[in-house]
Write a protein that holds these residues in place. Structure first.
Motif, PDB file in Angstrom:
ATOM      1  N   UNK A 104       0.851  -1.202   0.000  1.00 23.10           N
ATOM      2  CA  UNK A 104       0.000   0.000   0.000  1.00 23.10           C
ATOM      3  C   UNK A 104       0.885   1.250   0.000  1.00 23.10           C
ATOM      4  N   UNK A 105       2.059   1.112   0.623  1.00 20.51           N
ATOM      5  CA  UNK A 105       2.965   2.264   0.755  1.00 20.51           C
ATOM      6  C   UNK A 105       3.983   2.306  -0.389  1.00 20.51           C
ATOM      7  N   UNK A 123       2.441  -1.178  11.648  1.00 21.60           N
ATOM      8  CA  UNK A 123       2.169   0.228  11.311  1.00 21.60           C
ATOM      9  C   UNK A 123       2.863   1.146  12.322  1.00 21.60           C
ATOM     10  N   UNK A 163       5.960   3.850  11.611  1.00 17.92           N
ATOM     11  CA  UNK A 163       5.901   5.265  12.021  1.00 17.92           C
ATOM     12  C   UNK A 163       7.045   5.640  12.960  1.00 17.92           C
ATOM     13  N   UNK A 223       1.526   6.551   0.335  1.00 13.02           N
ATOM     14  CA  UNK A 223       0.554   6.994   1.334  1.00 13.02           C
ATOM     15  C   UNK A 223       0.885   6.371   2.685  1.00 13.02           C
ATOM     16  N   UNK A 224       0.499   7.075   3.715  1.00 13.67           N
ATOM     17  CA  UNK A 224       0.721   6.608   5.082  1.00 13.67           C
ATOM     18  C   UNK A 224      -0.478   5.736   5.489  1.00 13.67           C
ATOM     19  N   UNK A 225      -0.213   4.630   6.158  1.00 17.61           N
ATOM     20  CA  UNK A 225      -1.319   3.811   6.670  1.00 17.61           C
ATOM     21  C   UNK A 225      -1.576   4.229   8.116  1.00 17.61           C
ATOM     22  N   UNK A 226      -2.852   4.606   8.405  1.00 19.58           N
ATOM     23  CA  UNK A 226      -3.178   5.075   9.750  1.00 19.58           C
ATOM     24  C   UNK A 226      -3.404   3.911  10.708  1.00 19.58           C
ATOM     25  N   UNK A 227      -4.079   2.871  10.206  1.00 20.26           N
ATOM     26  CA  UNK A 227      -4.354   1.742  11.090  1.00 20.26           C
ATOM     27  C   UNK A 227      -5.049   0.610  10.365  1.00 20.26           C
ATOM     28  N   UNK A 228      -4.882  -0.610  10.908  1.00 22.49           N
ATOM     29  CA  UNK A 228      -5.673  -1.749  10.421  1.00 22.49           C
ATOM     30  C   UNK A 228      -7.035  -1.669  11.097  1.00 22.49           C
ATOM     31  N   UNK A 241      -7.371  -1.433   5.516  1.00 24.75           N
ATOM     32  CA  UNK A 241      -6.553  -0.500   6.300  1.00 24.75           C
ATOM     33  C   UNK A 241      -6.968   0.937   5.979  1.00 24.75           C
ATOM     34  N   UNK A 242      -6.934   1.768   7.008  1.00 33.60           N
ATOM     35  CA  UNK A 242      -7.308   3.170   6.852  1.00 33.60           C
ATOM     36  C   UNK A 242      -6.084   3.955   6.396  1.00 33.60           C
ATOM     37  N   UNK A 243      -6.207   4.673   5.299  1.00 38.13           N
ATOM     38  CA  UNK A 243      -5.077   5.463   4.782  1.00 38.13           C
ATOM     39  C   UNK A 243      -5.469   6.929   4.685  1.00 38.13           C
TER      40      UNK A 243
END
Lengths: 476, 146
Positions: B45-46, B79, B83, B119-124, B144-146
């Motif tokens: 995703x990143x 994640x 970070x 993109x940054x992944x915020x959380x599963x 996952x929330x991006x």
């Protein structure tokens, strides 16, 4: 969305009557065209929200709604603590207090035209954006806790901004009731190097020109005129908010499992407002709000410094700062009386009407500014809250365009380099970390923000005041 | 639905569409393989995981009563490491014995020129969260929330 499910109340308002386990109806705002384009999941999720304990009046859906986590994004729901009302981590979202702030510059487009490229380059250099970027401010545990209690007020005390800025931020820039002890060490560790960073995805810093005024009188009260240059920031509580969301979502899910509470979706998990878990989440979420306010304040400072490099005597007052992922305690009119409610706005902006006590004195006549960010390369808008908005949806309005296409599909449709080139041909400079990221954020991957704003205006959720056109967009 | 497959010998991963965010899915002959595969899907995703050299490592330990909560924890730990360690990962080793999950992720410090992170992944999230067997193979997945 399947229209046959809905009862038409007016051209801009539709209803799913309460049925089954629903305690209240779902009220959806928007034109028929906009609602037809919404995911079916929105109706399902809003109906699930309508079944939660203590919900008051209705589960509201804004015109920009789309499929979220438990709650739809673009959902508004208020809960009564005296009626076993609940608070939900999914009802606030991972990016706690994500929001938009807009700065005035006193400049005109002709002023920045000669230095536009240099301005774009310097903004991109000075604003930490995207994966792998870190701010210059590193907080130790003690200072982190002070920031979580103080919000933008803390940031200004550290020298990042002016005292006057606080008047133009919701809650005066400092959310009361924040509890740093309710925030995990993981969340604090994740935030330690992320103060004053923009993030990625749909977050941005944008130099814009006021392209059109729809209401001269109110625009004047907001000090905006056609041709003015403004700067807008869209971002939130960064790693700290994400980690609070992750921590409490799990705790609420596990708690529901232990109590054998059947949930249609696990992310609908919530806790009674009066419970220990509910109170802890509330304290942590409020700390997340302060983190977002501090973060946008530091970014404001960085942007002011960049502009002063080109315009040494520039003054860049804050027009306003709104958050659109929150749960706030507010007093609202219910059944002819007044009641304190816990209002979840997940992808929805607070929109108090003229005269409301929370609005700064010099803007009271106008109503609360509602700042709506567009997608990269598209318009943004300034609206104000209406008197009717209180009755319609607990003084709430839209927050942005909302995606129309998944990231995967956008990536197949467009190339980042081509998008940057085509926007440059239109006079819009993009500075971004990743071309793939630009493709995923392609303007056409989002709904038309103009349609969304028009729907909010027609529904009287908020009044349209001005359109902002992008000139420089900094993306993570 | 499946848009991005990577053929491997015993496990494979893919991403799947979600309107606002993105779904990640790993397949394997064992729960460990499915976890490794979904971890690669997370990194995809990143950035392209093949761009990431596995030169240094971080350790991750999780404990939970169910497979799906372990998956939620594992991905969120990754994640968190991305970070806080400022790293991306491309190789994984995991040992899963309920309720314990112990693992090592190999990768390198984020190089924005080399990895061009999208993109940054915020959380599963719990959306589409599943970790179990289907048609004789193990599947680990979530949005996952991006």
């Amino acid at each position: 969305m399947e229209m046959s499910l809905l009862e038409k109340i007016s051209e801009s308002c539709w209803q799913i009557p309460a049925h089954g386990t629903m305690r209240v109806p779902v009220i959806i705002y928007g034109s028929e065209k906009i609602i037809q384009q919404m995911d079916q999941k929105v109706a399902e999720q809003a109906s699930n929200v309508a079944s939660l304990p203590g919900i008051v009046k209705a589960s509201f859906v804004m015109p920009d709604a789309h499929w979220g986590y438990g709650f739809p994004i673009g959902g508004v729901a208020a809960f009564d603590p005296d009626q076993d009302g609940v608070i939900s981590a999914g009802g606030v979202g991972f990016d706690i207090s994500c929001g938009v702030r807009t700065l005035l510059t006193g400049l005109q487009e002709k002023d920045i035209e000669p230095i536009k490229n240099k301005l774009a380059d310097l903004l991109f250099k000075e604003i930490p954006a995207g994966v792998g970027s870190h701010g210059k401010i590193h907080l130790d545990k003690n200072e982190m806790d002070k920031m979580l209690v103080g919000g933008a007020k803390w940031a200004i005390e550290q020298g990042y901004g002016e005292e006057e800025d606080l008047q133009r931020i919701e809650e005066g820039g400092c959310m009361p009731g924040a509890d740093p002890q309710a925030v995990s060490n993981l969340a604090k560790e994740r935030q330690a190097k992320e103060m004053g960073t923009l993030g990625s995805g749909n977050h941005y810093a944008e130099v814009q020109v006021v392209g059109k005024i729809f209401d001269e009188a109110i625009a004047k009260l907001l000090s905006i005129h056609e041709g003015d240059i403004v700067v807008s920031i869209h971002c939130g509580s960064r790693g700290l908010g994400h980690q609070i969301g992750t921590d409490y979502l799990k705790e609420m899910v596990v708690c529901a499992q232990k109590l054998k509470i059947e949930l249609p979706e696990r992310e609908l998990a919530c806790a009674p407002i009066q419970s220990d878990l509910g109170k802890r989440y509330l304290g942590a979420m409020r700390a997340g709000i302060n983190c977002a306010l501090a973060n946008r304040q530091i970014l404001t400072h960085l942007i002011r410094k960049v502009f002063s490099n080109f315009f040494p005597n520039i003054s860049m007052p804050l027009l306003y700062d709104v958050s659109h992922n929150t749960c706030k305690v507010e007093e609202h009119s219910i059944n002819g009386g007044s009641k304190k409610l816990f209002v979840h706005r997940k992808g929805a902006t607070r929109a108090f009407g003229p005269g409301h006590r929370e609005i700064p004195e010099d803007l009271k006549e106008a109503g609360q500014p509602v700042l709506i960010g567009g997608s990269m390369g598209t318009h943004s808008y300034i609206l104000v809250g209406t008197t009717q908005s209180e009755r319609l949806a607990f003084s709430s309005a839209v927050h942005g365009a909302g995606r129309a296409m998944s990231r995967s599909k956008a990536l197949k449709e467009w190339k980042g380099k081509e998008i940057i080139k085509s926007l440059e041909a239109k006079g819009i400079l993009i500075r971004a970390v990743s071309e793939r990221g630009v493709a995923e954020e392609a303007p056409l991957a989002y709904k038309d923000v103009s349609d969304v704003v028009e729907a909010a205006h027609k529904a009287e959720l908020a009044k349209l005041i001005a359109r902002l056109d992008p000139l420089i967009c900094i993306k993570g | 639905m499946n848009i991005d497959k990577q053929p491997t010998t015993s496990y494979r991963w893919e991403t799947f569409s979600h309107m606002a965010d993105i779904g990640i899915r790993g397949f394997g002959n064992s729960p460990e393989e499915a976890l490794i595969a979904v971890s690669l899907a997370l990194i995809s995703v990143i950035t392209d995981p093949q761009k990431v050299s596995p030169t240094s490592s971080v350790s991750i330990t999780c404990q939970d009563d169910s497979y799906d909560l372990l998956l939620y924890d594992w991905l969120n730990c990754l994640i968190f490491k991305i970070a806080t360690e400022n790293m991306l990962f491309s190789a994984f080793e995991v040992e899963l014995r309920l309720p314990f999950l112990r693992g090592t992720a190999w990768g390198e410090i984020i190089d924005r020129e080399k990895h061009t992170p999208a993109v940054e992944v915020k959380g599963a999230t719990f959306t589409e969260l599943f970790f179990g067997q289907n048609d004789n193979q193990w599947i680990a997945q979530c949005v996952v929330d991006v």
